[in-house]
Design an enzyme around this catalytic site. Sequence first.
Site, short mmCIF file in Angstrom:
data_model
loop_
_atom_site.label_atom_id
_atom_site.label_comp_id
_atom_site.label_asym_id
_atom_site.label_seq_id
_atom_site.Cartn_x
_atom_site.Cartn_y
_atom_site.Cartn_z
N TYR A 63 0.83 -1.21 0.00
CA TYR A 63 0.00 0.00 0.00
C TYR A 63 0.86 1.26 0.00
O TYR A 63 0.48 2.28 -0.59
CB TYR A 63 -0.99 -0.01 1.17
CG TYR A 63 -2.20 -0.86 0.88
CD1 TYR A 63 -2.34 -2.12 1.42
CD2 TYR A 63 -3.18 -0.41 0.01
CE1 TYR A 63 -3.43 -2.92 1.11
CE2 TYR A 63 -4.27 -1.20 -0.31
CZ TYR A 63 -4.40 -2.46 0.25
OH TYR A 63 -5.48 -3.25 -0.08
N VAL A 99 -9.33 4.67 -4.48
CA VAL A 99 -8.74 5.19 -3.24
C VAL A 99 -7.56 6.11 -3.55
O VAL A 99 -6.75 6.39 -2.68
CB VAL A 99 -8.30 4.01 -2.33
CG1 VAL A 99 -9.50 3.18 -1.90
CG2 VAL A 99 -7.22 3.15 -2.99
N HIS A 115 -14.83 3.15 -1.05
CA HIS A 115 -13.87 2.16 -0.55
C HIS A 115 -12.78 2.80 0.29
O HIS A 115 -11.72 2.21 0.51
CB HIS A 115 -13.28 1.35 -1.71
CG HIS A 115 -14.29 0.52 -2.43
ND1 HIS A 115 -14.08 0.02 -3.70
CD2 HIS A 115 -15.53 0.12 -2.07
CE1 HIS A 115 -15.16 -0.67 -4.07
NE2 HIS A 115 -16.04 -0.64 -3.11
N CYS A 123 -6.68 2.52 13.33
CA CYS A 123 -6.22 1.48 14.26
C CYS A 123 -7.23 0.34 14.31
O CYS A 123 -8.44 0.58 14.43
CB CYS A 123 -6.01 2.05 15.66
SG CYS A 123 -5.57 0.78 16.86
N CYS A 146 -2.10 1.47 21.65
CA CYS A 146 -3.24 0.83 22.34
C CYS A 146 -3.18 -0.69 22.24
O CYS A 146 -4.02 -1.38 22.79
CB CYS A 146 -4.56 1.32 21.76
SG CYS A 146 -4.92 0.57 20.16
N THR A 184 -15.63 1.20 -14.68
CA THR A 184 -15.73 0.11 -13.70
C THR A 184 -16.24 -1.16 -14.39
O THR A 184 -17.08 -1.08 -15.29
CB THR A 184 -16.63 0.46 -12.51
OG1 THR A 184 -16.65 -0.63 -11.59
CG2 THR A 184 -18.06 0.79 -12.94
N SER A 185 -15.72 -2.31 -13.96
CA SER A 185 -16.17 -3.59 -14.53
C SER A 185 -17.53 -3.98 -13.96
O SER A 185 -18.13 -4.96 -14.39
CB SER A 185 -15.13 -4.66 -14.22
OG SER A 185 -14.94 -4.75 -12.81
N ALA A 226 -12.32 7.11 -20.67
CA ALA A 226 -12.86 8.21 -19.86
C ALA A 226 -12.29 9.56 -20.31
O ALA A 226 -13.03 10.53 -20.46
CB ALA A 226 -12.55 7.96 -18.39
N1 APR Z 1 -11.45 4.63 -19.46
C1 APR Z 1 -12.61 4.04 -19.05
N2 APR Z 1 -12.69 2.74 -18.63
C2 APR Z 1 -11.55 2.02 -18.66
C3 APR Z 1 -10.31 2.56 -19.10
C4 APR Z 1 -10.30 3.92 -19.52
N3 APR Z 1 -9.18 4.51 -19.95
N4 APR Z 1 -9.36 1.58 -19.02
C5 APR Z 1 -9.99 0.47 -18.53
N5 APR Z 1 -11.30 0.74 -18.32
C6 APR Z 1 -12.32 -0.15 -17.78
C7 APR Z 1 -12.10 -1.64 -18.04
O1 APR Z 1 -12.64 -2.04 -19.28
C8 APR Z 1 -12.83 -2.28 -16.86
O2 APR Z 1 -14.19 -2.53 -17.19
O3 APR Z 1 -12.29 -0.02 -16.37
C9 APR Z 1 -12.76 -1.21 -15.77
C10 APR Z 1 -11.83 -1.56 -14.59
O4 APR Z 1 -12.39 -2.65 -13.93
P1 APR Z 1 -11.63 -3.31 -12.67
O5 APR Z 1 -10.22 -3.53 -12.99
O6 APR Z 1 -12.46 -4.48 -12.27
O7 APR Z 1 -11.69 -2.17 -11.56
P2 APR Z 1 -12.94 -1.60 -10.72
O8 APR Z 1 -14.22 -1.80 -11.42
O9 APR Z 1 -12.58 -0.24 -10.30
O10 APR Z 1 -12.89 -2.59 -9.43
C11 APR Z 1 -13.86 -2.40 -8.43
O11 APR Z 1 -12.74 -4.01 -7.05
O12 APR Z 1 -10.75 -4.83 -6.48
C12 APR Z 1 -11.78 -4.09 -6.01
O13 APR Z 1 -11.80 -2.40 -4.37
C13 APR Z 1 -11.36 -2.68 -5.66
O14 APR Z 1 -12.50 -0.60 -6.10
C14 APR Z 1 -12.10 -1.82 -6.67
C15 APR Z 1 -13.26 -2.69 -7.07
#
Ligand code: APR
Length: 253
Positions: A63, A99, A115, A123, A146, A184-185, A226
């Site tokens: 981290y 994050v 998240h 702590c 603590c 996001t996936s 994006a």
């Molecule tokens: N612009 C837009 N989307 C994008 C880009 C980009 N340049 N590059 C990749 N992506 C897309 C991918 O196609 C994928 O669908 O971003 C997504 C990333 O997905 P993940 O890697 O699964 O990440 P995320 O969705 O943020 O994960 C959610 O999972 O591991 C935990 O806590 C962690 O917050 C995280 C959560």
Amino acid sequence: MNELIATLRAGKSVFVLTGSGISAESGLPTFRGVGGLWRTHRVEELASPEGFARDPVLVWTWYNERRGAHERAQPNAGHFAMAQLEDVLDDFTLATQNVDSLHLRAGSRNVLELHGSLRQARCTHCSAGRSLGTAGLPLDEIDHACGGRWRPDIVWFGESLPQDVWQRAREAAARADVILVVGTSAVVYPAAALATNYNRRAFVAEINPEATPISNRVACALRGSAAQVLPRIVAALSSGETASPDLFVRPCG
Ligand code: APR
């Protein structure tokens, strides 16, 4: 795009959910994509209370590296476009799974960190908090007076989201006229539920180069990055121009 822009123009309330994809063009790895963090690291070792209990030094080393990478990264055009969108809308809420603090550094204000963030440690015993510098937590300071241990103040697998943040995100998603789902996936819950489960009325648009499990449940899917797509939405919104249709898989009418 016209319908999306028209709805954004007419809309009073906009909710945005972002994931690691919005920070990909800032040089930060996603989690599940090519070279993603969970492709190169064992999630159970690094992002679980059990993994932390087994080897807190390993966890903090990782981290701290991520914290350093976040600090060296710069917000990109996608982050800045979200800050600009907030400026022109009455009711705008951005909930992020990230994050990395890049939304805040881009000037976004109403940001819900679902998240947590790597700016803080907490702590494990007394829940005290401490701010982290750009180098993170010195490895010889993991133990707290603590008797507890300092841990990253983020949500690990199997843990609940901060309740106040979650509640505000749910309320904002429920009242939104437009929901943008960016980078996001949409496989991690409960965050992914914010896109489609709390509002049957909203116009939902997905911005992602790839399809996700919610792609067939959104009003339109913009298959681009994006940093490419979001500035075009903001530009079209403020200038009234229409964007070329080449981005669309599920046309936005
Ligand atoms: N612009 C837009 N989307 C994008 C880009 C980009 N340049 N590059 C990749 N992506 C897309 C991918 O196609 C994928 O669908 O971003 C997504 C990333 O997905 P993940 O890697 O699964 O990440 P995320 O969705 O943020 O994960 C959610 O999972 O591991 C935990 O806590 C962690 O917050 C995280 C959560």
